[in-house]
Every structure is written in C-alpha cells, then in structure tokens.
Write a protein that holds these residues in place. Sequence first.
Motif, PDB file in Angstrom:
ATOM      1  N   PRO A  89      -8.806 -22.454  82.493  1.00  0.00           N
ATOM      2  CA  PRO A  89      -9.175 -22.877  83.854  1.00  0.00           C
ATOM      3  C   PRO A  89     -10.513 -22.290  84.267  1.00  0.00           C
ATOM      4  O   PRO A  89     -10.955 -21.256  83.747  1.00  0.00           O
ATOM      5  N   ALA A  90     -11.135 -22.940  85.226  1.00  0.00           N
ATOM      6  CA  ALA A  90     -12.471 -22.529  85.668  1.00  0.00           C
ATOM      7  C   ALA A  90     -12.482 -21.104  86.194  1.00  0.00           C
ATOM      8  O   ALA A  90     -13.460 -20.369  86.010  1.00  0.00           O
ATOM      9  N   ALA A  91     -11.396 -20.668  86.842  1.00  0.00           N
ATOM     10  CA  ALA A  91     -11.352 -19.317  87.412  1.00  0.00           C
ATOM     11  C   ALA A  91     -11.450 -18.255  86.328  1.00  0.00           C
ATOM     12  O   ALA A  91     -12.047 -17.189  86.544  1.00  0.00           O
ATOM     13  N   VAL A  92     -10.888 -18.530  85.158  1.00  0.00           N
ATOM     14  CA  VAL A  92     -10.962 -17.578  84.051  1.00  0.00           C
ATOM     15  C   VAL A  92     -12.380 -17.527  83.497  1.00  0.00           C
ATOM     16  O   VAL A  92     -12.934 -16.453  83.244  1.00  0.00           O
ATOM     17  N   ILE A  93     -12.968 -18.695  83.307  1.00  0.00           N
ATOM     18  CA  ILE A  93     -14.320 -18.760  82.745  1.00  0.00           C
ATOM     19  C   ILE A  93     -15.335 -18.116  83.687  1.00  0.00           C
ATOM     20  O   ILE A  93     -16.195 -17.344  83.267  1.00  0.00           O
ATOM     21  N   THR A  94     -15.217 -18.396  84.988  1.00  0.00           N
ATOM     22  CA  THR A  94     -16.166 -17.872  85.961  1.00  0.00           C
ATOM     23  C   THR A  94     -16.032 -16.364  86.123  1.00  0.00           C
ATOM     24  O   THR A  94     -17.026 -15.639  86.197  1.00  0.00           O
ATOM     25  N   GLY A  95     -14.804 -15.875  86.153  1.00  0.00           N
ATOM     26  CA  GLY A  95     -14.576 -14.463  86.436  1.00  0.00           C
ATOM     27  C   GLY A  95     -14.725 -13.544  85.257  1.00  0.00           C
ATOM     28  O   GLY A  95     -14.952 -12.336  85.433  1.00  0.00           O
ATOM     29  N   ARG A  96     -14.625 -14.066  84.037  1.00  0.00           N
ATOM     30  CA  ARG A  96     -14.615 -13.226  82.839  1.00  0.00           C
ATOM     31  C   ARG A  96     -15.861 -12.347  82.714  1.00  0.00           C
ATOM     32  O   ARG A  96     -15.775 -11.162  82.370  1.00  0.00           O
ATOM     33  N   ARG A  97     -17.008 -12.899  82.977  1.00  0.00           N
ATOM     34  CA  ARG A  97     -18.258 -12.179  82.707  1.00  0.00           C
ATOM     35  C   ARG A  97     -18.402 -10.925  83.557  1.00  0.00           C
ATOM     36  O   ARG A  97     -19.090  -9.974  83.169  1.00  0.00           O
ATOM     37  N   PHE A  98     -17.739 -10.858  84.713  1.00  0.00           N
ATOM     38  CA  PHE A  98     -17.881  -9.674  85.552  1.00  0.00           C
ATOM     39  C   PHE A  98     -17.158  -8.466  84.967  1.00  0.00           C
ATOM     40  O   PHE A  98     -17.447  -7.328  85.326  1.00  0.00           O
ATOM     41  N   LEU A  99     -16.236  -8.694  84.071  1.00  0.00           N
ATOM     42  CA  LEU A  99     -15.596  -7.596  83.362  1.00  0.00           C
ATOM     43  C   LEU A  99     -16.468  -7.109  82.208  1.00  0.00           C
ATOM     44  O   LEU A  99     -16.548  -5.906  81.935  1.00  0.00           O
ATOM     45  N   TYR A 100     -17.160  -8.040  81.547  1.00  0.00           N
ATOM     46  CA  TYR A 100     -17.819  -7.725  80.281  1.00  0.00           C
ATOM     47  C   TYR A 100     -19.336  -7.661  80.326  1.00  0.00           C
ATOM     48  O   TYR A 100     -19.948  -7.007  79.480  1.00  0.00           O
ATOM     49  N   ASP A 101     -19.973  -8.361  81.245  1.00  0.00           N
ATOM     50  CA  ASP A 101     -21.418  -8.575  81.178  1.00  0.00           C
ATOM     51  C   ASP A 101     -22.188  -7.357  81.683  1.00  0.00           C
ATOM     52  O   ASP A 101     -22.414  -7.188  82.884  1.00  0.00           O
ATOM     53  N   ALA A 102     -22.615  -6.501  80.757  1.00  0.00           N
ATOM     54  CA  ALA A 102     -23.352  -5.294  81.129  1.00  0.00           C
ATOM     55  C   ALA A 102     -24.727  -5.625  81.698  1.00  0.00           C
ATOM     56  O   ALA A 102     -25.250  -4.880  82.530  1.00  0.00           O
ATOM     57  N   THR A 103     -25.318  -6.716  81.256  1.00  0.00           N
ATOM     58  CA  THR A 103     -26.641  -7.093  81.754  1.00  0.00           C
ATOM     59  C   THR A 103     -26.597  -7.384  83.249  1.00  0.00           C
ATOM     60  O   THR A 103     -27.491  -6.995  84.002  1.00  0.00           O
ATOM     61  N   ALA A 104     -25.543  -8.055  83.688  1.00  0.00           N
ATOM     62  CA  ALA A 104     -25.443  -8.454  85.091  1.00  0.00           C
ATOM     63  C   ALA A 104     -24.836  -7.378  85.976  1.00  0.00           C
ATOM     64  O   ALA A 104     -25.050  -7.374  87.190  1.00  0.00           O
ATOM     65  N   THR A 105     -24.079  -6.445  85.391  1.00  0.00           N
ATOM     66  CA  THR A 105     -23.301  -5.538  86.238  1.00  0.00           C
ATOM     67  C   THR A 105     -23.715  -4.075  86.156  1.00  0.00           C
ATOM     68  O   THR A 105     -23.140  -3.252  86.869  1.00  0.00           O
ATOM     69  N   SER A 106     -24.692  -3.716  85.318  1.00  0.00           N
ATOM     70  CA  SER A 106     -25.067  -2.307  85.240  1.00  0.00           C
ATOM     71  C   SER A 106     -26.567  -2.127  85.381  1.00  0.00           C
ATOM     72  O   SER A 106     -27.328  -3.102  85.403  1.00  0.00           O
ATOM     73  N   ALA A 107     -26.985  -0.860  85.446  1.00  0.00           N
ATOM     74  CA  ALA A 107     -28.392  -0.564  85.687  1.00  0.00           C
ATOM     75  C   ALA A 107     -29.267  -0.899  84.497  1.00  0.00           C
ATOM     76  O   ALA A 107     -30.373  -1.424  84.657  1.00  0.00           O
ATOM     77  N   ASN A 108     -28.804  -0.584  83.293  1.00  0.00           N
ATOM     78  CA  ASN A 108     -29.667  -0.742  82.122  1.00  0.00           C
ATOM     79  C   ASN A 108     -29.095  -1.683  81.065  1.00  0.00           C
ATOM     80  O   ASN A 108     -29.586  -1.713  79.933  1.00  0.00           O
TER      81      ASN A 108
END
Length: 379
Positions: A89-108
Amino acid sequence: ASPDGERLYVAAFGSAKVAAIPTGQLHDGSYEPDPGLQLELPGGGPAGLALSPDGSRLVVYTRFDNAISLWNTGNGEMLAHRELFTPEPAAVITGRRFLYDATATSANGTSACASCHIFGDLDQLAWDLGNPDGELQENSNQYVQRSPKTTFHFHPMKGPMTTQTLRGIADSGPQHWRGDRSGQNRAVVNGELESVEAAAFKEFNPAFVGLVGRTEELPPADMQAFTDFAMALTPPPNPVRRLDNSLTAAQARGEAIYFDVDDITGIGSCNHCHTLDPLANHFGTSGLMSFEGQGIAENFKVPSFRNAYAKVGMFGTSGNFGDGRYRGDQIKGFGYLHDGSIADLADFFASSTFVFPAPEKANQADVIRFVLAADTNMA
C-alpha cells in the motif's frame, strides 16, 4: 565482487549509494572513501546487487521506490531505471524512507532511525541518551492494579537503556521503557481520534534534531506518514512456538502457574502485570506502568515479551541477581530488563520480588519455557 577480484561492490541502504571499493586497499588498510567510486541512486534504499558475468553491468534494486537501475561499471553511466510492480500500500511505500533514509533524516547522511532500530527491530545494545539540558516531565501514565506509583516525574538523565523493537508498538501503549512518550495529546486524523500509540510515536520527532542531527524536525505531513508506517510494523511469528499453536507439557505447566498463582509478585499473578490476551492484542503488556521491585529505582512500563526469545545470549549476571557465575563465552553483552543487565530469565526470577510455589526452580523453568514460546500477532 568483480570477476577479477579487484573491486567489491557494497550497497549502503540508508545512504542511497553503491560504492565500488578497491579490494587492494582493504587488504593493506589504505582504504578511504572516494566519491568518484560511488554511485548515486535515483530511488534510494539499495537492497540488492547483481553483477553481470563480465563485470561490465551492475543491477541495483532500490527499496524506496521499488525499482531497478542498470549501471555501466566502466564509466559509472546509468543505462536504465525502471520501477517494478509492488503490492504494498501507498502508506508503506511513503513512510518507509523515514525509518531508513539517512540522507533525508540526519545531519551528514550517515545515521537514521534504522541505524539502531535495524529493520524496525533492535540492535541488541544499550544506549545512554539522557539530555542534561532537559526538564522533568510529569508521569501521568496509568498503573496496573495494586502497583504503587513511586516515579512521579521522568528525569531527563535516564541512564543506559536497550534499544526496543518498533514491531508491535501499535498495541503497546505509551512508548520508551519508561513510557515517557505518553501520547497524551492525541490529534484527529482522517476524521478519527488517533490512538495513544500513534500520538506517542509523534513525540519522537524532536529526536531527528537532538539525536541524528537533522536541521529541523520532520514536517507534520512527513511525521504522519512515518507514524502510519510504524503503526503497521508487526512482530513475526514466535519461532519457538509449535506450528500447530499447541504447548508442550512443560509450557502448559508454566501457563497454569502464569495465570493461576496469584501471589507470585505480591500484587498478583504474572498475568496481572504482563497481560496475555491475544484477542485484545495484549501480548505481555496492556500498556500500563508498574513498580519494579528490588534494585530498580524507577517505575517502568510493563513491556511486551513477544521477542523475549530474541534476547537470549548473555550468560551470567553480575551484581545481586543470579548466582554470579561466569558461564562461558557470551553471544551478546545485554540481556533482559530496561538496561539489559539481567542475563536470562532464570536470573530475572532470582529477584526477591518473585515468590514461586515449590518446587521453586522447576516451576520457574516451566514459566520461562512458556514465556519464551509466547504468542504474538501472527500465528
């Protein structure tokens, strides 16, 4: 590795990159990251690599967009990028990256929530993440019946606590070991009042700044997408439990003691605190707090034990619990309790908090067998 063994291709899931590492540099210890040997992926979340037999083409599967990329390993040119069918489902695809995506969610670009909550689970370590500049927080959580309340405020310096799984937090009440993410301020989402668990999860948004160094918290829409994804994370079936869901004779004896012996803790049965009611989605907790007894300075939220079997591997508890004997090489350095200081459940039951009927050790062993085979959300 390339056919000639000169290069090792490594996918960095959270960084959206694949690196071509010269193996010679690994052998002589001279390796330093080279941006010129790193492939930037359009989708992010590289989770699989396949190299052509001659080493000239590299196929990368990216999880964030469920796509494959085809690369020319000679000059780094991307030859194709194709999205694949996914039933998610779209909710899984959209939300997944916020758990894993270091580029988008951290300083470096090197840390993400999943750096510790590995694939939404745990890393078997304890972290001391107290904040000396923080303030006392009122403890407004509910307690199990007959349990005294001795922690009236949560202190910002909380000491070492083991990483908890994110799997199953949708039915576990306030979050963190102390329940200090209490979910008191519930919002109306899509016309309905969100759950305590969803509201509690949103209280982690400041951690993107304070813990992984992001410039600012996630925007509300992104945090909602992350929350929707996290609420869908579900524990797997218990591998210790029989496939037909039956109990062994020893587990059945432990079940009877667990539910029927009413004075094990002085305030009730094992089930009195660690509520087991699968029909109500209670798998060792109903989300309430309890007084922890001997040697534990704070009150804690009663934890689920759906993953109690996954904490086995520390042998021999120091201090006042257990027999203090060294029991051989350790598989891991952290066990049970909030700080992982108790090696196994036998040492846990050695606390004077518990009073088992005779034969004490045999009955404790049967309860341990029952707990390690505890039911979970999936059959």
